[in-house]
Design a protein around this motif. Structure first.
Motif, short mmCIF file in Angstrom:
data_model
loop_
_atom_site.label_atom_id
_atom_site.label_comp_id
_atom_site.label_asym_id
_atom_site.label_seq_id
_atom_site.Cartn_x
_atom_site.Cartn_y
_atom_site.Cartn_z
N GLU A 180 9.77 -8.01 -8.79
CA GLU A 180 10.78 -8.97 -8.35
C GLU A 180 11.13 -8.82 -6.87
O GLU A 180 11.38 -9.81 -6.19
CB GLU A 180 12.04 -8.81 -9.20
CG GLU A 180 11.86 -9.29 -10.61
CD GLU A 180 13.02 -8.94 -11.53
OE1 GLU A 180 13.99 -8.29 -11.08
OE2 GLU A 180 12.95 -9.31 -12.70
N THR A 181 11.15 -7.58 -6.37
CA THR A 181 11.55 -7.36 -4.98
C THR A 181 10.37 -7.38 -4.02
O THR A 181 10.56 -7.56 -2.82
CB THR A 181 12.28 -6.02 -4.82
OG1 THR A 181 11.40 -4.96 -5.21
CG2 THR A 181 13.55 -5.99 -5.66
N ALA A 182 9.18 -7.16 -4.54
CA ALA A 182 7.94 -7.12 -3.75
C ALA A 182 7.88 -5.97 -2.75
O ALA A 182 7.03 -5.97 -1.88
CB ALA A 182 7.68 -8.45 -3.06
N THR A 183 8.78 -4.99 -2.88
CA THR A 183 8.69 -3.76 -2.09
C THR A 183 9.18 -2.59 -2.94
O THR A 183 10.12 -2.74 -3.73
CB THR A 183 9.53 -3.79 -0.79
OG1 THR A 183 10.92 -3.79 -1.13
CG2 THR A 183 9.19 -4.98 0.08
N PHE A 184 8.54 -1.44 -2.78
CA PHE A 184 8.97 -0.26 -3.52
C PHE A 184 10.35 0.19 -3.05
O PHE A 184 11.17 0.63 -3.86
CB PHE A 184 7.98 0.89 -3.35
CG PHE A 184 6.73 0.77 -4.20
CD1 PHE A 184 6.59 -0.19 -5.19
CD2 PHE A 184 5.67 1.64 -4.00
CE1 PHE A 184 5.44 -0.28 -5.96
CE2 PHE A 184 4.53 1.57 -4.77
CZ PHE A 184 4.40 0.61 -5.75
N THR A 233 0.18 -3.73 0.26
CA THR A 233 -0.04 -3.81 1.70
C THR A 233 1.03 -2.95 2.35
O THR A 233 1.91 -2.43 1.67
CB THR A 233 0.06 -5.26 2.23
OG1 THR A 233 1.42 -5.69 2.14
CG2 THR A 233 -0.84 -6.21 1.47
N THR A 234 0.99 -2.81 3.64
CA THR A 234 2.00 -1.99 4.31
C THR A 234 3.37 -2.64 4.28
O THR A 234 4.37 -1.97 4.51
CB THR A 234 1.60 -1.73 5.77
OG1 THR A 234 1.40 -2.98 6.42
CG2 THR A 234 0.34 -0.90 5.85
N ARG A 235 3.44 -3.92 3.97
CA ARG A 235 4.72 -4.63 4.00
C ARG A 235 5.20 -5.17 2.67
O ARG A 235 6.37 -5.51 2.52
CB ARG A 235 4.65 -5.77 5.00
CG ARG A 235 4.45 -5.25 6.39
CD ARG A 235 4.42 -6.38 7.38
NE ARG A 235 4.05 -5.86 8.68
CZ ARG A 235 4.81 -5.91 9.73
NH1 ARG A 235 5.99 -6.49 9.66
NH2 ARG A 235 4.40 -5.42 10.87
N SER A 236 4.32 -5.30 1.69
CA SER A 236 4.77 -5.90 0.44
C SER A 236 3.84 -5.56 -0.72
O SER A 236 2.79 -4.95 -0.54
CB SER A 236 4.86 -7.42 0.56
OG SER A 236 3.58 -7.98 0.72
#
Length: 68
Positions: free
Chosen positions: A16-20, A53-56
């Motif tokens: 849902e947030t697309a980032t850890f 990826t490094t961002r998402s």
């Protein structure tokens, strides 16, 4: 494939947030702890759940099936 409720919450929060980091913050845990949990789930299930990826993050087909 046995996945706990907490593991499902972790995967869904990350999806849902697309980032850890945002997922970890929302769950009240550290980002390294969340990352390790995701790695453990992937190792135990034999699935790759996220394209990183490094961002998402983006769910893979396996990740989408698990999240459903």
């Amino acid at each position: 494939m046995n996945i706990t409720l907490r593991q499902c919450e972790i995967v869904l929060a990350a999806a849902e947030t697309a980032t850890f980091s945002a997922a970890a913050k929302g769950l009240g845990i550290s980002q390294p702890s969340l990352s390790e949990s995701i790695r453990r789930i992937e190792r135990e299930t034999g699935l790759i759940l996220f394209e990183r990826t490094t961002r998402s993050l983006k769910l893979t087909d396996d990740g989408r099936r698990l999240a459903a």
